[in-house]
Motif scaffolding. Structure first.
Motif: not given
Length: 882
Positions: A578-580, A627-632
């Protein structure tokens, strides 16, 4: 299950260590302490590791029973109440304390118990007098702030003299107490393990027998009880109040206790606060009235609901501890043997010139062969063969590489530190305002250490721990007449350099973006354009994240798209579907450019912590960005920006000052588009006086220490050659691990000169011929070379840490190149003690109104530019080697 039992497993200090002993300990560690595999853990005074079976047993008990709130009458609540009282009785018996003479109050930790006593004495009519020993933990020292009078006792003899005078005092004499008094001290110093007399409470009670009010005693037994028994079987000799932390004994749970002599309970009757179930009845409308519980002290003092599930674990901790180790007497014998061996081994280390390597802080009356005077703790600092102090921060960096864990700094013991390091109060204040903080890198001030290394042992320590640490010191800090590898004499050699690569790091501690070779790149007073203008901050603490703790930050690859006006960030690791794998952030700070999903309200300016500095960074509140940086990074974080401009408040570190060597400028005032056209560079500040002795600090954005970092290809090649000899299996270190802005290489056919940069004071960048025009928009960089030469001040060497061991391509860790650097490049920096250096810090000359750059002039750098270094004159402020 491996256990230690039988006389052969626990030997007196005077006997030799038998193989069976090591075998039992090693088997115990393998079965019960898997977290210690490949780890040398020497911080048991902080917290001791917990055994696996403790977690299993307490978890099993919680799964089998339902425990309710003890303040209710349900069956589950009554089960909790019975369990709490059983554990309370067991804890008293653990201390040989008769429940008819003592009560035990459960608290969060020893400090919470101290605060409970402080609350009681603070509420005494007329206040109270407070005395404490200089070896006291800060938790004890802090009680002086609520006392009417206070006194710090510096020596054992001073306490003895005071008690003698106190016993002879009478009403009206100077030493008679006109109010309640409290004398507090630690049974064991948390600095160096020195043990103070346990007889003091009894002597104090005898001294105050006929006086009213009395002076009570408070014993901090947290450090003592971690490895030695405390016997409270004689109430007449026991402290009035004793505090302890169970996690220092068992590792888990995180609980403490306050033990109170019932005959010394009177001061608690004046305590004003009540909460939870400590009262029987309360009115709160027309009439203010309440009735406290009277049945027991612990019912009056345990505010709120007890941590019942932690108390279940405490019951299991008593079981497991007894099964594994037998008793604290056996642990004391074991740890005394090991600490004596550690002390003697470190004391015997010598440099080639016979000077000692370690300065060990031991009281002259303490002996590692006598557990009544010395606990299993060794406190020390390290010196080189020139008797110069080695920074404890550097020792910790190397220890982290070897997975050796201990504690450094002030150790929450300001009195002991001041006494052993001979720091006067004015020294402590001066060091603080010079930037020294406990745990930071500024731990050498005015040529002296401000803290110490503490090695503390516990029940599961073994001889391998001792051997590993001693060998660690021998490997890195014993001078066997091998000098560090420094540069060769550059006299008479063509030493011109050129710019091999130019890189920026738009997001602090993330991947680099290498500037295309055909682009001139703007050099500003804060550093290269767009360098470290963004950072990732933890959403809870607002502290900037770093590769030191999150190596996967290296896999975040930012690029600047001038045509699109955005910063593109790609993550080269795995992300949820779900995260690009890429996100874009506008370069513009114009609020009008913050369109959906970045409305104007999506930007906030809040204080953040960057390298210990408080900065007002603009935080992107977009959920997509977070969301992007948290997922990474698998860490709750988001992006923040700290743009250049008049509001920039961060400055280069105080030890990095411009070196004043004049380079005659040959410049013209030419305006041309360069990176960073939006927002525009603010006008320079008014010129500062051109004096050689005036300290200056340069503005920086989010870099650690200075505006620009440069390294030499010749030095890097030399380092890799040395590393290949010392660590044949290590991979050569690429330039990327040093995260430099500019990599300089020597022009052929020049003779390579490794570490020539140690002698540089300035750099002149002369632009190479243009490679040809390219199309450029008003906001894009230009490829035509029309700007004047750029003059950079060399501010000083760059001190390194274990972050250079993170592969910037894979985000994996290794030992090199830091281990080789530590052996060959640990040098004496200006006012900093011994540090590991590689590369140099630089700043644009004229960037703060100094000579060289007139208002409006632009300075740039490009791949291929010639660089002419200016070298230090002989004897002028050189960086010394070990």
């Amino acid at each position: 299950m491996a256990t230690l039992s039988g006389d052969e497993a626990w030997l007196p200090l005077q006997t030799n260590l038998r193989p069976a002993y090591n075998g039992n300990i090693d088997g115990l560690r393998q079965e019960e302490y898997p977290m210690l595999k490949d780890t040398v853990y020497l911080d048991h005074a902080g917290v001791t590791p917990y055994p696996k079976s403790l977690i299993e047993q307490s978890s099993k008990h919680l799964m089998q029973h339902l425990f309710g709130n003890p303040h209710s009458n349900s069956s589950s609540s009554q089960l909790s109440t019975r369990h709490v009282e059983d554990v309370r009785l067991r804890a008293l018996r653990f201390l040989n304390a008769d429940p008819d003479s003592f009560d035990l109050v459960f608290v969060a930790n020893a400090t919470a118990g101290i605060k409970l006593v402080a609350d009681a004495f603070r509420d005494q009519p007329g206040g109270f007098w407070y005395g404490y020993h200089q070896d006291a933990h800060t938790s004890l020292i802090g009680m002086r702030e609520v006392a009417s009078e206070h006194r710090c006792f510096g020596h054992v003899e001073e306490v003895a003299d005071w008690m003698q005078i106190l016993s002879a005092s009478s009403p009206g004499t100077p030493f008679h107490c006109a109010r309640h008094g409290l004398f507090a001290y630690p049974a064991q110093s948390n600095l160096n393990g020195r043990r103070l007399p346990l007889s003091w409470p009894g002597r104090l009670r005898s001294s105050c027998q006929s006086s009213t009010p009395k002076v009570y005693s408070l014993l901090d037994a947290a450090a003592w009880l971690s490895t030695s028994p405390l016997d409270l079987s004689d109430p007449t000799q026991a402290p009035d109040y004793t505090v302890l932390s169970f996690y220092k004994i068992f590792g888990f749970p995180d609980l403490g206790a306050l033990v109170i002599r019932k005959d010394s309970a009177l001061p608690f009757s004046s305590r004003k606060y009540f909460g939870g179930g400590t009262v029987e009845s309360v009115t709160c409308t027309d009439e203010i009235w309440h009735m406290r519980k009277q049945d027991s002290l612990h019912e009056q003092l345990e505010d709120g609901t007890l941590p019942i599930h932690s108390l279940v674990a405490l019951d299991a901790a008593f079981d497991v501890h007894e099964r594994l180790f037998g008793s604290l007497e056996r642990i004391s014998s074991h740890t005394s043997f090991l600490s004596n061996h550690l002390y003697e081994s470190l004391s015997s280390l010598r440099h080639a010139n016979a000077l000692p390597v370690c300065t060990i802080y031991k009281d002259s009356r303490s002996s590692y062969q006598d557990a009544s005077t010395q606990g299993p703790v060794v406190a020390l600092n390290i010196r080189n063969s020139n008797e110069e102090w080695v920074s404890n921060a550097e020792v910790e960096k190397l220890a982290a590489i070897r997975n050796i864990q201990f504690r450094t700094g002030g150790l929450c013991n300001p009195g002991g530190i001041a006494s052993f390091l001979r720091l006067e109060p004015q020294d402590v204040r001066r060091n603080f305002f010079a930037g020294q903080r406990c745990g930071n890198e500024n731990d050498i001030q005015q040529g002296r250490p401000t803290g110490a290394i503490r090695l503390s042992l516990g029940a599961m320590s073994n001889m391998q721990d001792i051997t590993a640490f001693v060998r660690f010191v021998e490997e890195f800090f014993v001078d066997n007449a091998c000098q560090p590898i420094l540069g060769v004499d550059p006299s008479g050699v063509n030493t011109n350099f050129y710019v091999e690569t130019v890189s920026i790091y738009p997001i602090k501690s993330c991947g680099s973006w290498q500037i295309p070779p055909d682009l001139e790149w703007d050099i500003r007073r804060e550093g290269l354009a767009w360098d470290r203008e963004w950072c990732l901050i933890h959403q809870g603490t607002r502290a900037a994240l770093s590769q030191k703790r999150l190596p996967q930050m290296a896999l975040l690859r930012p690029t600047i798209d001038f045509e699109g006006g955005v910063l593109r960030v790609r993550f080269d690791g795995g992300l949820p579907p779900s995260i690009p794998n890429e996100i874009t952030i506008p370069l513009s700070l114009d609020l009008a450019s913050f369109q959906d999903p970045w409305p104007q309200s999506s930007r906030t300016c809040c204080p953040s912590r960057v390298c210990g500095d408080s900065v007002s960074a603009y935080t992107y509140a977009s959920p997509d960005i977070a969301a992007f940086f948290t997922a990474a990074l698998s860490t709750p974080c988001t992006l923040a920006r700290y743009p250049p401009g008049p509001s920039s408040t961060r400055h280069s570190k105080l030890h990095l000052q411009p070196t004043r060597h004049h380079i005659s400028p040959q410049a013209s005032r030419v305006e041309h588009p360069i990176p960073g056209a939006f927002p525009p560079t603010p006008p320079p500040s008014p010129p500062l006086p051109n004096t050689t002795d005036q300290p200056q600090t340069l503005p920086i954005l989010l870099s650690n220490e200075s505006p620009i970092l440069a390294i030499s290809r010749s030095s890097l090649n030399h380092l890799n050659q040395t590393m290949a000899l010392q660590s044949p299996h290590a991979k050569p270190a690429p330039a990327s691990v040093f995260r430099a802005n500019i990599v300089l290489a020597q022009s052929a056919p020049a003779t390579p000169i490794p570490y020539d940069e140690d002698n540089w004071t300035a750099l002149r960048i002369l632009h190479a011929p243009s490679v040809g025009p390219t199309s450029a928009s008003a906001d894009a960089p230009s490829s035509s070379s029309s700007s004047p030469s750029a003059d950079l001040d060399v501010l000083g060497p760059c001190r390194r840490c274990q972050m250079v061991c993170i592969d910037q391509t894979t985000a994996t860790r290794s030992e090199e190149p830091f281990v080789t650097l530590a052996k060959t490049r640990r040098m004496l920096g200006p006012g900093m003690g011994q540090k590991v250096f590689f590369g140099v810090h630089c700043a644009l000359r004229g960037g703060e109104g100094r000579e060289g750059a007139e208002a409006g002039e632009k300075r740039t750098v490009r791949v291929g530019d010639q660089v002419v270094p200016v070298r230090r004159r002989s004897g002028e402020g050189e960086v010394g080697n070990v």
